[in-house]
Design an enzyme around this catalytic site. Structure first.
Site, PDB file in Angstrom:
ATOM      1  CD  GLU A 171     -32.257  35.167  27.692  1.00 39.15           C
ATOM      2  OE1 GLU A 171     -32.351  35.143  28.949  1.00 39.15           O
ATOM      3  OE2 GLU A 171     -31.563  34.355  27.040  1.00 39.15           O
ATOM      4  CD  GLU A 313     -24.028  35.480  29.194  1.00 39.04           C
ATOM      5  OE1 GLU A 313     -23.152  35.682  28.323  1.00 39.04           O
ATOM      6  OE2 GLU A 313     -23.773  35.214  30.372  1.00 39.04           O
TER       7      GLU A 313
END
Lengths: 348, 348
Positions: A171, A313
Site C-alpha cells: 500500500e 509498498e
C-alpha cells in the site's frame, strides 16, 4: 458485499501426508525450521502435497487520507500520487525487489487525491479523492466502504482467472499508519498506545498529535458497531480495498502474502468480516512500526523476515517471495532418504 | 601458508558516498533497515557505490571426524559420504535452494572417509580419510592443517580468476558440531557449555557425552598455543579448508557469505589468523544450534535470516543470497527523490 464463502484450507489427512513427505527428506527432522511450517501451509492452501507458485502478483493499493490534515505524517500528501508515478515508472523499492523474481506489480488507485492519466499498470478503482478526516467525521460512508471491499475482491478474481495463485498486498497513502493504528485498536481491543508508531518517521511533536487524534477518533466513532462500520469510520480506501482483495483471494484459494503493518490492519478488518481468511495468509516480515509485533502476535504469526523495514509498498512481501518458492522447491525437488540412499537417524 | 595480505574494505570517503546515495533514494531515511547496512558493506567490499554480484559460488566442504567414535552425533559416519553423493546428484536442500538463483554448488572433499569416483562437481582435496579422534590426540598435524588452509585458499582463487565475486561456504561432516563447539570455546574464551548444542539432533545421552568429550579435549589440547595449532588439535579438515577459503576470498576482495554455526567456527579460526577477514563477511542466518547466537554476538553480526534452520550444507547461505542481490539492486536501480520528482521529508 455478497455473502462470503471462504473454503477451509486443507484437511487433517492432507496435513499428515505433507508432514510425512517433509520428514522423509534428506535432512534431520525439523532441520529446515520455519520453511517446514511454510511448506505445510502452502500445501494446505492449495490442497496438495506438491504446492507451486504461479504468476505471483503484487497489488499496491493507494489512497489519500483526510486525517493527514492533522499533521500526523512526516511527508506532505502529494507524496502519495508522486510515489504512484514512481511505482508506474518502475523506480521504487517494490519494483526493484519484485523485478528479478517475476513478481508483477500493479497499482490500484483506491482513492488518491490526484487525477492520473491512464497507464497499463494502473487500475482506476477510485472511490473518491481521498477520505474525510476521521478526527471529525467518518472517513467514508458504509456504501463507499462496501464498494471498496467489492472492488478489491473483483480485482483479485481477475488475477485468479488469469492463472495467478499468489496475491501479495502492499500500500501507499500518506497518513495511513494513523488509520491502521486506529483500526488495530478497534479490532484487537488493545490500548491505542500499543498500536501507534512513527510511521515513515514523524517527529516527537507529530507523534503526540497522532496519539491525540487516534484517542479522540476512537471515542468519536465508538458507535461504529459492525466490522464494516468500523472500517468505514477509521479506515482508508486503500485499506478497505486491500481487505476486500484478501477476502477475494481466500475465496479463490490463493496464497495471500501479507506485507507489513498497514496490510496487517487491512487483514484485521478482513478477519472481522470472515475469520477464514487467516488460513490463507503468509506473513512476510516484521516491520519496525511499533505496533507490528503485537499485531503479529494477535495473528499468532511468525513472520519470515525481520529486517527492520518500515517502507510499506509491499516491499517486504517482495523480499519474502523467494522463501515461499524455496518452501515449495524443497517439498517438490529434494531427495528422500530412500531415493538418495542416505541412512536416516534410525540407522544409528 | 604464505603471509596473508587482506586489503582493508573501503574507505571513510567511500562509506560517506554510499550512505549519501542510500539516503537520496525514494524512501524515508533508514526505511530499508538491514538492507541499507548490507548495501554499504557490499559496496565497501567491492570498493564502489554500485556493487554487483557476479557468478556466485557455493563450496560445500566435506570431511569426517575421528571424534564421531565417541557417539556425539545422531547419525552414523557414512552419512557424510552419502550426503556428498546427494549433493553431486543435486538432491539436497542446498542444491534445491541454490538452483533457481544461479548459485553454483561444488563439493570439496577435504577429508571424507570414502573413495569417490571423479565427478565434475567434486574437487578432490582430500588430506586424509578423516581426522583423528581429538578426544585422544590432535585431530590433525600442523602440517595437515596448513595444507588444508592452503588448499582452501587456492580453490577460491580459481573461482575469482573465473570471475566469481561471491563465495558462499557450507559444510558436511558427521560430528562436526563437536569440533566447531570446541573451536568456539578455544577461540572466544567462552565457557564450553555456552558453545555446545544438539547438532543434527543428538539425544540427551549423546549431549552429555558431547559435553564431556569437549571439556576433556580442551584440557588435553590446552598447550596448542597458536591459531593453527589450536585448529589442528580441535578442528576438522573441512573446517580448516573452509577457513583457508575465507582467507583467500578476503584477499581477492570477494564477498564471503557465511552459513551457520560450523562455518562460523571456521571464521573464528580465520579471524585468529588474520582479523581483516571479518570485513568481507556477510552472515546469512542465525541457526537453531545453541551456541550460534553467542557466536554471532562475538562477531558483532546481525544475521539476515532467522528461520530456525539447523542443517548446514550452506543451505542458509543459499536462502540469503536474494537479499544480497536486493541490496545491490536498490542501490543501483531505485530512483532518487530528484530523479522521480518526489518531495522528500524536508518538503513538509
Amino acid at each position: 458485499m455478497q455473502a462470503l464463502r471462504i473454503p477451509p484450507a486443507g484437511t487433517p489427512e492432507l496435513a499428515g501426508r505433507i508432514r510425512h513427505k517433509i520428514d522423509r527428506k534428506t535432512k534431520p527432522l525439523g532441520a529446515l525450521g520455519m520453511l517446514e511450517g511454510l511448506a505445510l501451509r502452502l500445501g494446505l492452501i492449495q490442497g496438495t502435497d506438491s504446492p507451486h507458485i504461479h504468476a505471483p502478483h503484487l497489488l499496491v493499493f493507494a489512497g489519500d487520507h483526510g486525517v493527514a490534515a492533522e499533521g500526523v505524517s512526516a511527508y506532505p500528501q502529494e507524496v502519495t500520487w508522486q510515489m504512484v508515478m514512481n511505482y508506474l515508472a518502475g523506480g521504487a523499492a517494490v519494483n526493484v525487489f519484485a523485478r528479478p523474481q517475476g513478481l508483477s506489480v500493479d497499482v490500484v488507485d483506491a482513492g488518491v487525491n490526484h487525477v492520473f492519466e491512464t497507464h497499463p499498470r494502473l487500475l482506476d478503482r477510485k472511490i473518491a479523492m481521498g477520505t474525510k478526516n476521521f478526527a471529525k467525521e467518518p472517513a467514508m460512508t458504509v456504501a463507499q466502504c462496501e464498494a471498496a471491499l467489492a472492488a478489491g475482491s473483483r480485482a483479485v478474481r481477475s488475477l485468479s482467472v488469469l492463472g495467478s495463485n499468489l496475491l501479495a498486498v502492499g500500500e501507499m497513502g500518506i497518513a495511513n499508519t494513523t488509520s491502521a493504528a486506529a483500526l488495530m485498536a478497534r479490532f484487537t481491543g488493545m490500548a491505542a498506545e500499543a498500536c501507534i508508531g512513527r510511521g515513515t518517521g514523524v517527529d516527537d511533536a507529530g507523534l503526540v498529535r497522532k496519539r491525540e487524534v487516534i484517542r479522540q477518533a476512537l471515542i468519536l466513532h465508538r458507535g461504529a458497531a459492525t466490522p464494516i462500520e468500523a472500517l468505514a469510520a477509521l479506515g482508508g480506501f486503500e485499506i478497505a480495498m486491500m481487505a476486500g482483495a484478501m477476502l477475494g483471494a481466500a475465496q479463490e484459494r490463493m496464497i495471500i502474502l501479507v506485507d507489513g503493518f498497514i496490510a496487517g490492519a487491512a487483514l484485521l478488518a478482513a478477519q472481522a468480516i470472515d475469520p477464514g481468511v487467516l488460513a490463507y495468509c503468509v506473513f512476510a516480515h516484521q516491520s519496525e512500526e511499533a505496533g507490528h509485533v503485537a499485531m503479529l502476535k494477535h495473528f499468532n504469526a511468525e513472520p519470515l523476515l525481520k529486517l527492520h523495514l518500515r517502507l510499506g509498498e509491499g516491499s517486504g512481501a517482495a523480499l519474502a517471495l523467494p522463501l515461499l518458492r524455496a518452501a515449495c522447491d524443497f517439498l517438490n525437488q529434494m531427495a528422500s532418504f530412500e531415493s538418495a540412499g542416505v541412512a536416516d537417524q534410525g540407522a544409528r
